[in-house]
Design a protein around this motif. Structure first.
Motif, PDB file in Angstrom:
ATOM      1  N   GLY A 104      43.493  48.839  31.802  1.00 24.86           N
ATOM      2  CA  GLY A 104      43.226  49.027  33.221  1.00 24.86           C
ATOM      3  C   GLY A 104      41.816  48.623  33.602  1.00 24.86           C
ATOM      4  O   GLY A 104      41.594  48.008  34.655  1.00 24.86           O
ATOM      5  N   PHE A 105      40.836  48.963  32.782  1.00 26.46           N
ATOM      6  CA  PHE A 105      39.454  48.572  33.049  1.00 26.46           C
ATOM      7  C   PHE A 105      39.309  47.045  33.058  1.00 26.46           C
ATOM      8  O   PHE A 105      38.569  46.481  33.870  1.00 26.46           O
ATOM      9  CB  PHE A 105      38.513  49.155  31.992  1.00 26.46           C
ATOM     10  CG  PHE A 105      38.273  50.634  32.154  1.00 26.46           C
ATOM     11  CD1 PHE A 105      38.148  51.204  33.399  1.00 26.46           C
ATOM     12  CD2 PHE A 105      38.154  51.447  31.040  1.00 26.46           C
ATOM     13  CE1 PHE A 105      37.909  52.560  33.547  1.00 26.46           C
ATOM     14  CE2 PHE A 105      37.917  52.804  31.176  1.00 26.46           C
ATOM     15  CZ  PHE A 105      37.799  53.362  32.437  1.00 26.46           C
ATOM     16  N   PHE A 106      40.004  46.387  32.141  1.00 28.85           N
ATOM     17  CA  PHE A 106      39.934  44.928  32.067  1.00 28.85           C
ATOM     18  C   PHE A 106      40.488  44.288  33.341  1.00 28.85           C
ATOM     19  O   PHE A 106      39.863  43.408  33.946  1.00 28.85           O
ATOM     20  CB  PHE A 106      40.715  44.439  30.845  1.00 28.85           C
ATOM     21  CG  PHE A 106      40.865  42.949  30.776  1.00 28.85           C
ATOM     22  CD1 PHE A 106      39.765  42.138  30.531  1.00 28.85           C
ATOM     23  CD2 PHE A 106      42.096  42.351  30.967  1.00 28.85           C
ATOM     24  CE1 PHE A 106      39.898  40.758  30.471  1.00 28.85           C
ATOM     25  CE2 PHE A 106      42.242  40.981  30.915  1.00 28.85           C
ATOM     26  CZ  PHE A 106      41.134  40.182  30.661  1.00 28.85           C
ATOM     27  N   VAL A 107      41.656  44.754  33.794  1.00 28.93           N
ATOM     28  CA  VAL A 107      42.250  44.213  35.010  1.00 28.93           C
ATOM     29  C   VAL A 107      41.378  44.525  36.220  1.00 28.93           C
ATOM     30  O   VAL A 107      41.232  43.711  37.136  1.00 28.93           O
ATOM     31  CB  VAL A 107      43.675  44.770  35.200  1.00 28.93           C
ATOM     32  CG1 VAL A 107      44.276  44.275  36.512  1.00 28.93           C
ATOM     33  CG2 VAL A 107      44.565  44.369  34.034  1.00 28.93           C
ATOM     34  N   ALA A 108      40.762  45.717  36.223  1.00 29.81           N
ATOM     35  CA  ALA A 108      39.886  46.092  37.335  1.00 29.81           C
ATOM     36  C   ALA A 108      38.723  45.120  37.462  1.00 29.81           C
ATOM     37  O   ALA A 108      38.340  44.726  38.574  1.00 29.81           O
ATOM     38  CB  ALA A 108      39.359  47.509  37.112  1.00 29.81           C
ATOM     39  N   GLY A 109      38.162  44.717  36.349  1.00 33.97           N
ATOM     40  CA  GLY A 109      37.065  43.757  36.384  1.00 33.97           C
ATOM     41  C   GLY A 109      37.497  42.410  36.929  1.00 33.97           C
ATOM     42  O   GLY A 109      36.781  41.792  37.721  1.00 33.97           O
ATOM     43  N   LEU A 110      38.683  41.965  36.528  1.00 33.06           N
ATOM     44  CA  LEU A 110      39.191  40.702  37.049  1.00 33.06           C
ATOM     45  C   LEU A 110      39.400  40.755  38.557  1.00 33.06           C
ATOM     46  O   LEU A 110      39.080  39.812  39.283  1.00 33.06           O
ATOM     47  CB  LEU A 110      40.514  40.343  36.357  1.00 33.06           C
ATOM     48  CG  LEU A 110      40.453  39.993  34.874  1.00 33.06           C
ATOM     49  CD1 LEU A 110      41.849  39.684  34.343  1.00 33.06           C
ATOM     50  CD2 LEU A 110      39.519  38.808  34.627  1.00 33.06           C
ATOM     51  N   LEU A 111      39.949  41.873  39.042  1.00 34.80           N
ATOM     52  CA  LEU A 111      40.163  42.018  40.477  1.00 34.80           C
ATOM     53  C   LEU A 111      38.846  41.940  41.245  1.00 34.80           C
ATOM     54  O   LEU A 111      38.764  41.330  42.309  1.00 34.80           O
ATOM     55  CB  LEU A 111      40.853  43.351  40.776  1.00 34.80           C
ATOM     56  CG  LEU A 111      42.342  43.441  40.441  1.00 34.80           C
ATOM     57  CD1 LEU A 111      42.843  44.863  40.659  1.00 34.80           C
ATOM     58  CD2 LEU A 111      43.139  42.472  41.292  1.00 34.80           C
ATOM     59  N   HIS A 112      37.814  42.552  40.695  1.00 41.24           N
ATOM     60  CA  HIS A 112      36.510  42.547  41.362  1.00 41.24           C
ATOM     61  C   HIS A 112      35.980  41.128  41.517  1.00 41.24           C
ATOM     62  O   HIS A 112      35.421  40.770  42.568  1.00 41.24           O
ATOM     63  CB  HIS A 112      35.522  43.386  40.557  1.00 41.24           C
ATOM     64  CG  HIS A 112      34.112  43.304  41.060  1.00 41.24           C
ATOM     65  ND1 HIS A 112      33.704  43.904  42.228  1.00 41.24           N
ATOM     66  CD2 HIS A 112      33.012  42.689  40.553  1.00 41.24           C
ATOM     67  CE1 HIS A 112      32.415  43.665  42.422  1.00 41.24           C
ATOM     68  NE2 HIS A 112      31.975  42.922  41.420  1.00 41.24           N
ATOM     69  N   ILE A 113      36.142  40.310  40.496  1.00 41.97           N
ATOM     70  CA  ILE A 113      35.620  38.944  40.542  1.00 41.97           C
ATOM     71  C   ILE A 113      36.477  38.054  41.446  1.00 41.97           C
ATOM     72  O   ILE A 113      35.967  37.164  42.125  1.00 41.97           O
ATOM     73  CB  ILE A 113      35.560  38.350  39.121  1.00 41.97           C
ATOM     74  CG1 ILE A 113      34.562  39.143  38.254  1.00 41.97           C
ATOM     75  CG2 ILE A 113      35.160  36.887  39.157  1.00 41.97           C
ATOM     76  CD1 ILE A 113      33.140  39.135  38.761  1.00 41.97           C
ATOM     77  N   LEU A 114      37.785  38.309  41.506  1.00 42.59           N
ATOM     78  CA  LEU A 114      38.691  37.396  42.187  1.00 42.59           C
ATOM     79  C   LEU A 114      38.870  37.671  43.673  1.00 42.59           C
ATOM     80  O   LEU A 114      39.230  36.770  44.432  1.00 42.59           O
ATOM     81  CB  LEU A 114      40.072  37.434  41.505  1.00 42.59           C
ATOM     82  CG  LEU A 114      40.110  36.943  40.056  1.00 42.59           C
ATOM     83  CD1 LEU A 114      41.508  37.104  39.484  1.00 42.59           C
ATOM     84  CD2 LEU A 114      39.664  35.487  39.968  1.00 42.59           C
ATOM     85  N   VAL A 115      38.644  38.934  44.127  1.00 41.37           N
ATOM     86  CA  VAL A 115      38.865  39.262  45.538  1.00 41.37           C
ATOM     87  C   VAL A 115      37.759  38.652  46.395  1.00 41.37           C
ATOM     88  O   VAL A 115      36.577  38.859  46.144  1.00 41.37           O
ATOM     89  CB  VAL A 115      38.925  40.791  45.752  1.00 41.37           C
ATOM     90  CG1 VAL A 115      38.976  41.118  47.242  1.00 41.37           C
ATOM     91  CG2 VAL A 115      40.142  41.364  45.050  1.00 41.37           C
ATOM     92  N   ASN A 116      38.148  37.899  47.408  1.00 34.63           N
ATOM     93  CA  ASN A 116      37.217  37.182  48.278  1.00 34.63           C
ATOM     94  C   ASN A 116      36.971  37.975  49.562  1.00 34.63           C
ATOM     95  O   ASN A 116      37.926  38.365  50.230  1.00 34.63           O
ATOM     96  CB  ASN A 116      37.815  35.816  48.632  1.00 34.63           C
ATOM     97  CG  ASN A 116      36.827  34.906  49.352  1.00 34.63           C
ATOM     98  OD1 ASN A 116      35.926  35.374  50.030  1.00 34.63           O
ATOM     99  ND2 ASN A 116      37.018  33.606  49.194  1.00 34.63           N
ATOM    100  N   PRO A 117      35.704  38.246  49.941  1.00 31.74           N
ATOM    101  CA  PRO A 117      35.447  38.997  51.171  1.00 31.74           C
ATOM    102  C   PRO A 117      35.949  38.307  52.429  1.00 31.74           C
ATOM    103  O   PRO A 117      36.263  38.968  53.415  1.00 31.74           O
ATOM    104  CB  PRO A 117      33.913  39.128  51.188  1.00 31.74           C
ATOM    105  CG  PRO A 117      33.410  38.058  50.284  1.00 31.74           C
ATOM    106  CD  PRO A 117      34.460  37.898  49.237  1.00 31.74           C
ATOM    107  N   GLN A 118      36.029  36.983  52.414  1.00 30.80           N
ATOM    108  CA  GLN A 118      36.574  36.276  53.575  1.00 30.80           C
ATOM    109  C   GLN A 118      38.030  36.658  53.807  1.00 30.80           C
ATOM    110  O   GLN A 118      38.487  36.806  54.948  1.00 30.80           O
ATOM    111  CB  GLN A 118      36.467  34.766  53.362  1.00 30.80           C
ATOM    112  CG  GLN A 118      37.018  33.932  54.528  1.00 30.80           C
ATOM    113  CD  GLN A 118      36.214  34.115  55.791  1.00 30.80           C
ATOM    114  OE1 GLN A 118      35.003  33.915  55.793  1.00 30.80           O
ATOM    115  NE2 GLN A 118      36.870  34.512  56.866  1.00 30.80           N
ATOM    116  N   THR A 119      38.755  36.859  52.705  1.00 28.70           N
ATOM    117  CA  THR A 119      40.147  37.282  52.806  1.00 28.70           C
ATOM    118  C   THR A 119      40.251  38.640  53.475  1.00 28.70           C
ATOM    119  O   THR A 119      41.161  38.887  54.282  1.00 28.70           O
ATOM    120  CB  THR A 119      40.782  37.337  51.402  1.00 28.70           C
ATOM    121  OG1 THR A 119      40.642  36.067  50.779  1.00 28.70           O
ATOM    122  CG2 THR A 119      42.253  37.698  51.486  1.00 28.70           C
TER     123      THR A 119
END
Length: 380
Positions: free
Chosen positions: A30-45
């Motif tokens: 879960g921690f690993f996926v959480a880190g990926l989500l943080h990097i991939l989510v775009n504030p413009q979206t």
């Protein structure tokens, strides 16, 4: 006397250790996926999809909030930033509810400690609760106004190492000026750094309480009052609403309660209400959205938690399943040696987190979230 006490202590340590071993592989994932989500989510979206449309914006905010691993404390500055970046009132409220009720880390731990039914039902119920609250806010809350997104200044800074503000470099350059290896390293640092710092304390609290329930409370203690039905849900709602605990930390407590005879529906009410409500969140809802939003916020959580709890008990009944027999059913899928290694790794990471947090607090005063809880990481 001492012999009896020693037996209780050993049984307590054993119960805590067994639960830690069961959950560790899943929470590390879960921690690993959480880190990926943080990097991939775009504030413009965020600004594009959460600012317009009464219902569609709430849908997007809920879908964004369900997998994010933020507790009731960590979600506050994030939701505030979303509001300032263009999210409307209903989308903001939906995000405030969906995010702390579940997350990739708590979903993984739910699978490890409970069973597949609860694992699927938990994010579904969080989605329904948040969506109902958000739509209600946009339809019946204070006046609804779509904001002009072009007037909102977004935080486009680089999430990898903050090397640029994202404003003065072309979008193509901003997206590609770091390698995949650097992005992966940043994701690991965030998932096993800031997110772990956020929930480490509550995770330990949840394990300690679960161990105490397993050892000290007789198996038949809860059956008379929490064996199922509407009254069971109300009791767990009264326990969960004032209690501050994160979604991941609440999971071992729920598992221990089910093993002691609490119905899965009643335990589920605790899983929903406990992580989503606390004084800090209520104060933020009041400051951002007003008094009516507080009533919608608490009313939606209370009503949906009880209804979902009753539905979950019905599902177990329809499937002729006894919840106590399915708790920890995923453990057999992971080799014991692997789970033990994962538990040791998690203990090391938690110990490092506590030490680094202590060092930071020695260097400067602890930052607070809404005055009710302390966060070891910075919220930007």
């Amino acid at each position: 006397m001492m012999t009896q006490l020693s037996r209780y202590v050993l049984a307590y340590i054993s119960a805590c250790w067994d639960m830690l071993v069961e959950m560790s592989p899943y929470i590390l994932f879960g921690f690993f996926v959480a880190g990926l989500l943080h990097i991939l989510v775009n504030p413009q979206t965020i600004a594009t999809y959460l600012g317009k449309r009464r219902i569609r914006s709430v849908l997007y905010a809920t879908l964004l909030g369900v997998p994010l691993p933020l507790c009731s404390c960590g979600v506050l500055p994030t939701a505030t930033a979303l509001r300032k970046q263009g999210a409307n009132d209903g989308a903001t409220l939906a995000f405030l509810i969906a995010t702390p009720e579940t997350g990739v880390d708590s979903i993984a731990v739910t699978y490890g400690l409970l069973d597949p039914i609860m694992t699927i039902f938990r994010p579904f119920a969080a989605f329904v609760t948040a969506f109902v609250a958000g739509v209600t806010q946009n339809l019946f809350g204070k006046s609804y106004n779509e904001q002009a997104l072009e007037q909102i200044r977004l935080d486009r800074s680089c999430k990898v190492d903050h090397c640029c503000d994202g404003e003065n470099c072309p979008p193509e350059t901003h997206r590609n000026h770091h390698s995949y290896r650097e992005k992966l390293a940043a994701a690991l640092k965030y998932g096993f750094g800031e997110i772990l710092d956020d929930i480490a304390g509550w995770l330990i609290v949840g394990l300690l309480i679960a161990g105490a329930i397993s050892v000290l409370i007789p198996d038949t203690f809860f059956e008379a009052y929490l064996g199922g039905g509407f009254s069971s849900m109300l009791i767990m709602l009264a326990v969960g609403i004032p209690l501050y605990i994160c979604a991941t930390g609440s999971t071992p407590i729920a598992a221990a309660l089910i093993m002691k005879g609490v119905s899965p529906g009643a335990a589920f009410v605790f899983l929903m209400a406990g992580p989503a409500t606390n004084a800090a969140t209520i104060s933020v809802v009041y400051g951002l959205l007003g008094k009516r939003a507080i009533a919608i916020y608490l009313g939606s959580i209370a009503a949906c938690s009880v209804l979902m709890g009753l539905l979950l008990d019905k599902i177990y009944g329809w499937m002729h399943l006894v919840a106590q027999s399915t708790v920890g059913s995923a453990e057999a899928m992971v080799p014991r040696w692997f789970s033990v290694v994962a538990a040791l790794v998690l203990l090391f990471l938690i110990g490092r987190s506590f030490y680094e947090t202590w060092q930071r607090r020695r260097a400067r005063p602890a930052e607070t979230c809404g005055g009710s809880c302390s966060c070891s990481h910075s919220h930007s």
